[in-house]
Motif scaffolding. Structure first.
Motif, PDB file in Angstrom:
ATOM      1  N   SER A 170       0.846  -1.186   0.000  1.00  0.00           N
ATOM      2  CA  SER A 170       0.000   0.000   0.000  1.00  0.00           C
ATOM      3  C   SER A 170       0.881   1.235   0.000  1.00  0.00           C
ATOM      4  O   SER A 170       1.891   1.293   0.711  1.00  0.00           O
ATOM      5  CB  SER A 170      -0.910   0.027   1.230  1.00  0.00           C
ATOM      6  N   ALA A 171       0.484   2.232  -0.769  1.00  0.00           N
ATOM      7  CA  ALA A 171       1.239   3.484  -0.811  1.00  0.00           C
ATOM      8  C   ALA A 171       1.227   4.186   0.538  1.00  0.00           C
ATOM      9  O   ALA A 171       2.086   5.036   0.805  1.00  0.00           O
ATOM     10  CB  ALA A 171       0.660   4.402  -1.884  1.00  0.00           C
ATOM     11  N   ALA A 172       0.288   3.828   1.425  1.00  0.00           N
ATOM     12  CA  ALA A 172       0.194   4.457   2.738  1.00  0.00           C
ATOM     13  C   ALA A 172       1.420   4.150   3.603  1.00  0.00           C
ATOM     14  O   ALA A 172       1.722   4.893   4.538  1.00  0.00           O
ATOM     15  CB  ALA A 172      -1.067   3.989   3.449  1.00  0.00           C
ATOM     16  N   PHE A 173       2.145   3.063   3.308  1.00  0.00           N
ATOM     17  CA  PHE A 173       3.327   2.720   4.083  1.00  0.00           C
ATOM     18  C   PHE A 173       4.527   3.600   3.735  1.00  0.00           C
ATOM     19  O   PHE A 173       5.509   3.631   4.480  1.00  0.00           O
ATOM     20  CB  PHE A 173       3.695   1.252   3.857  1.00  0.00           C
ATOM     21  N   GLY A 174       4.485   4.285   2.610  1.00  0.00           N
ATOM     22  CA  GLY A 174       5.599   5.134   2.215  1.00  0.00           C
ATOM     23  C   GLY A 174       6.881   4.339   2.041  1.00  0.00           C
ATOM     24  O   GLY A 174       6.887   3.251   1.464  1.00  0.00           O
ATOM     25  N   PRO A 175       8.006   4.844   2.560  1.00  0.00           N
ATOM     26  CA  PRO A 175       9.293   4.159   2.384  1.00  0.00           C
ATOM     27  C   PRO A 175       9.584   3.087   3.441  1.00  0.00           C
ATOM     28  O   PRO A 175      10.726   2.622   3.550  1.00  0.00           O
ATOM     29  CB  PRO A 175      10.297   5.299   2.485  1.00  0.00           C
ATOM     30  N   ASP A 176       8.594   2.683   4.240  1.00  0.00           N
ATOM     31  CA  ASP A 176       8.825   1.665   5.273  1.00  0.00           C
ATOM     32  C   ASP A 176       9.365   0.376   4.670  1.00  0.00           C
ATOM     33  O   ASP A 176       9.073   0.036   3.509  1.00  0.00           O
ATOM     34  CB  ASP A 176       7.535   1.358   6.019  1.00  0.00           C
ATOM     35  N   GLU A 177      10.145  -0.368   5.478  1.00  0.00           N
ATOM     36  CA  GLU A 177      10.744  -1.626   5.032  1.00  0.00           C
ATOM     37  C   GLU A 177      10.569  -2.716   6.078  1.00  0.00           C
ATOM     38  O   GLU A 177      10.638  -2.464   7.284  1.00  0.00           O
ATOM     39  CB  GLU A 177      12.244  -1.459   4.772  1.00  0.00           C
ATOM     40  N   PHE A 185       9.192   4.978   8.957  1.00  0.00           N
ATOM     41  CA  PHE A 185       9.423   6.409   8.778  1.00  0.00           C
ATOM     42  C   PHE A 185       8.182   7.156   9.260  1.00  0.00           C
ATOM     43  O   PHE A 185       7.123   7.119   8.621  1.00  0.00           O
ATOM     44  CB  PHE A 185       9.699   6.737   7.312  1.00  0.00           C
ATOM     45  N   TRP A 186       8.318   7.833  10.391  1.00  0.00           N
ATOM     46  CA  TRP A 186       7.211   8.647  10.887  1.00  0.00           C
ATOM     47  C   TRP A 186       7.057   9.888  10.012  1.00  0.00           C
ATOM     48  O   TRP A 186       5.932  10.286   9.691  1.00  0.00           O
ATOM     49  CB  TRP A 186       7.464   9.048  12.341  1.00  0.00           C
ATOM     50  N   THR A 187       8.163  10.486   9.679  1.00  0.00           N
ATOM     51  CA  THR A 187       8.262  11.565   8.693  1.00  0.00           C
ATOM     52  C   THR A 187       9.595  11.335   7.975  1.00  0.00           C
ATOM     53  O   THR A 187      10.388  10.490   8.403  1.00  0.00           O
ATOM     54  CB  THR A 187       8.257  12.966   9.342  1.00  0.00           C
ATOM     55  N   VAL A 219      14.953  -1.201  19.962  1.00  0.00           N
ATOM     56  CA  VAL A 219      13.999  -0.171  19.530  1.00  0.00           C
ATOM     57  C   VAL A 219      14.747   1.156  19.519  1.00  0.00           C
ATOM     58  O   VAL A 219      15.458   1.478  20.488  1.00  0.00           O
ATOM     59  CB  VAL A 219      12.783  -0.078  20.460  1.00  0.00           C
ATOM     60  N   ASN A 220      14.613   1.929  18.446  1.00  0.00           N
ATOM     61  CA  ASN A 220      15.301   3.214  18.416  1.00  0.00           C
ATOM     62  C   ASN A 220      14.454   4.289  17.749  1.00  0.00           C
ATOM     63  O   ASN A 220      13.440   3.996  17.087  1.00  0.00           O
ATOM     64  CB  ASN A 220      16.667   3.102  17.733  1.00  0.00           C
ATOM     65  N   LEU A 221      14.882   5.508  17.941  1.00  0.00           N
ATOM     66  CA  LEU A 221      14.280   6.681  17.303  1.00  0.00           C
ATOM     67  C   LEU A 221      15.424   7.542  16.782  1.00  0.00           C
ATOM     68  O   LEU A 221      16.319   7.914  17.543  1.00  0.00           O
ATOM     69  CB  LEU A 221      13.425   7.473  18.287  1.00  0.00           C
ATOM     70  N   ILE A 222      15.410   7.857  15.484  1.00  0.00           N
ATOM     71  CA  ILE A 222      16.511   8.561  14.841  1.00  0.00           C
ATOM     72  C   ILE A 222      15.980   9.824  14.169  1.00  0.00           C
ATOM     73  O   ILE A 222      14.992   9.769  13.418  1.00  0.00           O
ATOM     74  CB  ILE A 222      17.202   7.663  13.798  1.00  0.00           C
ATOM     75  N   TRP A 223      16.658  10.917  14.435  1.00  0.00           N
ATOM     76  CA  TRP A 223      16.306  12.202  13.825  1.00  0.00           C
ATOM     77  C   TRP A 223      17.396  12.587  12.841  1.00  0.00           C
ATOM     78  O   TRP A 223      18.562  12.712  13.200  1.00  0.00           O
ATOM     79  CB  TRP A 223      16.155  13.274  14.904  1.00  0.00           C
ATOM     80  N   SER A 224      17.002  12.788  11.589  1.00  0.00           N
ATOM     81  CA  SER A 224      17.919  13.241  10.529  1.00  0.00           C
ATOM     82  C   SER A 224      17.365  14.549   9.981  1.00  0.00           C
ATOM     83  O   SER A 224      16.530  14.551   9.071  1.00  0.00           O
ATOM     84  CB  SER A 224      18.023  12.195   9.420  1.00  0.00           C
ATOM     85  N   PRO A 225      17.788  15.686  10.535  1.00  0.00           N
ATOM     86  CA  PRO A 225      17.148  16.967  10.217  1.00  0.00           C
ATOM     87  C   PRO A 225      17.278  17.380   8.749  1.00  0.00           C
ATOM     88  O   PRO A 225      16.483  18.186   8.276  1.00  0.00           O
ATOM     89  CB  PRO A 225      17.873  17.959  11.131  1.00  0.00           C
TER      90      PRO A 225
END
Length: 532
Positions: A367-374, A427-429, A471-477
């Motif tokens: 589904s396109a709703a998943f975006g770039p998720d893997e 990818f949340w954003t 589990v991680n959270l990564i910010w790439s500005p």
């Protein structure tokens, strides 16, 4: 005679004027080439998808899209298809392997480095690397390592567990590298030299520089040969982490090798390599490798090798989908002649082999709703492949009953092992992403291992089962969404939680009196990585 001398002087003046003209024309050509090579916008197009043969000497599936280089970059990055500047030159190898861990690039790298063409030649030079700082805190036993492995986490009831967890900072995995590419008659000649500061003790304040890669590769997209110190064909990062450990079921072996790579069909690549052998086995005396022996064991090691390890790999890439199948075959030998293990004087051989498969599935196919998720996963099975899984079974290619009381028929038993990992990259954003990972591994030890001395290293490092969750959270500005992929840019800031657990073969009976028969570790860490 005077007239003849005048004519000679005139000819010399003309030759001098001609040389000046040629030099002026050459400078003008170099200026035009430089202007053409560095366009107004430093933005680059997508890197080509390649696949691993092992972490950086290997080809790695790269699905990110490069973004603009750091603002302080004064040399514009080369286009990803440098054939526009030098006819016939292959695109460069990826700088870092996707999802590499210990000593590798823990986060995905999208930038092509700082590249320039050497004027008047068919060569390009590229410099690349990153600076990293990460800190950690343990909530269970004290584990003074910035790159811990699951097989060595402190056991419950041990002195380290009694002290409790501590905190640490490290920057020793910061890296720098250089590679060159030259167009020649047979294709592209590429060389790479790379190092970091991960040598020495993990807790030492003095970082020691170490060589990570030194290799040359010659050929084209259709066929090429690599020789040197590079990543093993067995290597696979599988999932993305913030930490620089070799996590459960990951493999990051770098060693001397000769490798051949060929394009077999559109999207399908094959690799074959002969790589450095190293028999590693555990007995009641401790862990033996070709170059090391347990404390108190003097002289040469009985661990012996006769032939290189043989490895092969197949990779398929199509529209974000990545499938990999790899295998290895190796000889394991012990020879006690001339060592402190004799008598008895004997030679024992065993065959090691293993197979593994991994996959990367783009969720946008559903589904396109998943975006770039893997969605990613891997599984393996083998016997005698312990040293290729540094987090699981170091020193446990095989076990031997040599040295046990009453043993008459000495054996060398390749250790059966299997495991699997599964992960989801969300990818949340474009600027914010997370990874959710679970891994499981199991070893099947021979029954005589129950007679290893309780509490010794031989007994306490035999882990029957191991588990790990991340589990991680990564910010790439500076990340950007481009089509179906995300270019994560040159700066990553990450926060991660790692759960690890191991159960020792034989339980408390094998670890007493120093500890219980299992261990659990909970670690939180943060990391900042800036690349060029």
């Amino acid at each position: 005679m005077e007239e003849l001398l005048q004519r000679v002087d005139a000819l010399q003046r003309r030759a001098t004027d001609g040389d000046k003209l040629i030099n002026a024309l050459q400078r003008r050509v170099d200026e035009l080439e430089t202007r053409e090579k560095h366009p107004k916008s430093p933005a680059t197009a997508a890197r080509r998808e390649t696949a691993p043969s092992g972490a950086e000497g290997k080809r790695v599936a790269t699905y990110g899209v490069p973004t603009q280089p750091p603002l302080n970059t004064t040399v514009a990055a080369l286009p990803p298809t440098p054939g526009a500047a030098i006819l016939g030159l292959r695109a460069p190898e990826p700088m870092g392997s996707q999802y590499d861990g210990e000593g590798q690039d823990a986060l995905r790298s999208d930038l092509p480095g700082l590249s320039l063409r050497i004027p008047g030649s068919q060569s390009e030079v590229r410099f690349y690397g990153f600076a990293n700082l990460h800190g950690y805190h343990d909530f269970n036993g004290r584990n003074q390592s910035d790159a811990p492995t699951v097989q060595t986490i402190p056991l419950s009831g041990s002195p380290a567990a009694m002290q409790g967890g501590d905190t640490g900072l490290s920057a020793r995995f910061s890296r720098i590298g250089m590679d060159t590419r030259t167009a020649i008659l047979w294709g592209t000649l590429e060389t790479r030299f790379e190092g970091d500061f991960g040598g020495g003790a993990a807790a030492s304040p003095n970082a020691v520089f170490r060589l990570r890669q030194a290799w040359g590769e010659l050929g084209s997209e259709q066929f090429r040969v690599l020789v040197g110190w590079a990543n093993s064909l067995w290597n696979e990062g599988v999932y993305e982490t913030v930490n620089f450990s070799t996590n459960l079921n990951q493999s990051f072996v770098r060693q001397p090798q000769v490798r051949a790579t060929a394009t077999l069909a559109p999207g399908l690549t094959g690799h074959v390599s002969l790589e450095m052998p190293d028999t590693q086995y555990t007995s009641v005396a401790g862990v033996f490798t070709q170059i090391s022996t347990p404390a108190g064991f003097g002289g040469l090691s009985p661990a012996f090798t006769s032939v290189p390890d043989l490895l092969g790999r197949l990779e398929y890439r199509y529209d974000g989908l990545g499938l990999d199948l790899r295998g290895l075959l190796r000889d394991l030998t012990i020879r006690t002649a001339g060592t402190a293990a004799a008598p008895p004087v004997l030679t024992r051989d065993s065959v090691g082999w293993g197979v593994a498969g991994s996959g990367r599935f783009p969720m946008r196919w559903l589904s396109a709703a998943f975006g770039p998720d893997e969605l990613v996963g891997m599984a393996y099975y083998g016997q005698g492949i312990g040293r290729y899984f540094g987090a699981n079974t170091f020193g446990q290619d095989a076990l031997s009953n040599i040295g046990l009381p009453g043993v008459v028929d000495v054996g060398l038993d390749a250790l059966p092992t299997y495991g699997a990992s599964a992960g989801y990259r969300r990818f949340w954003t474009p600027q914010w992403r997370s990874n959710f990972v679970y891994s499981y591994a199991r070893q099947q030890y021979p029954s005589y291992a129950l007679f290893f001395v309780p509490g010794s290293a031989s007994a306490t490092l035999l882990n029957n089962t191991m588990q790990q969750g991340i589990v991680n959270l990564i910010w790439s500005p500076f990340a950007e969404l481009r089509g179906n992929t995300v270019g994560t840019g040159w700066l990553d800031v990450g926060l991660e939680y790692v759960f690890s657990h191991r159960d020792v073969f034989g339980g408390t009976a094998a670890t007493a009196p120093v500890s219980a028969g299992s261990g659990t570790a909970n670690r939180v860490l943060g990391s900042v990585t800036a690349r060029f």
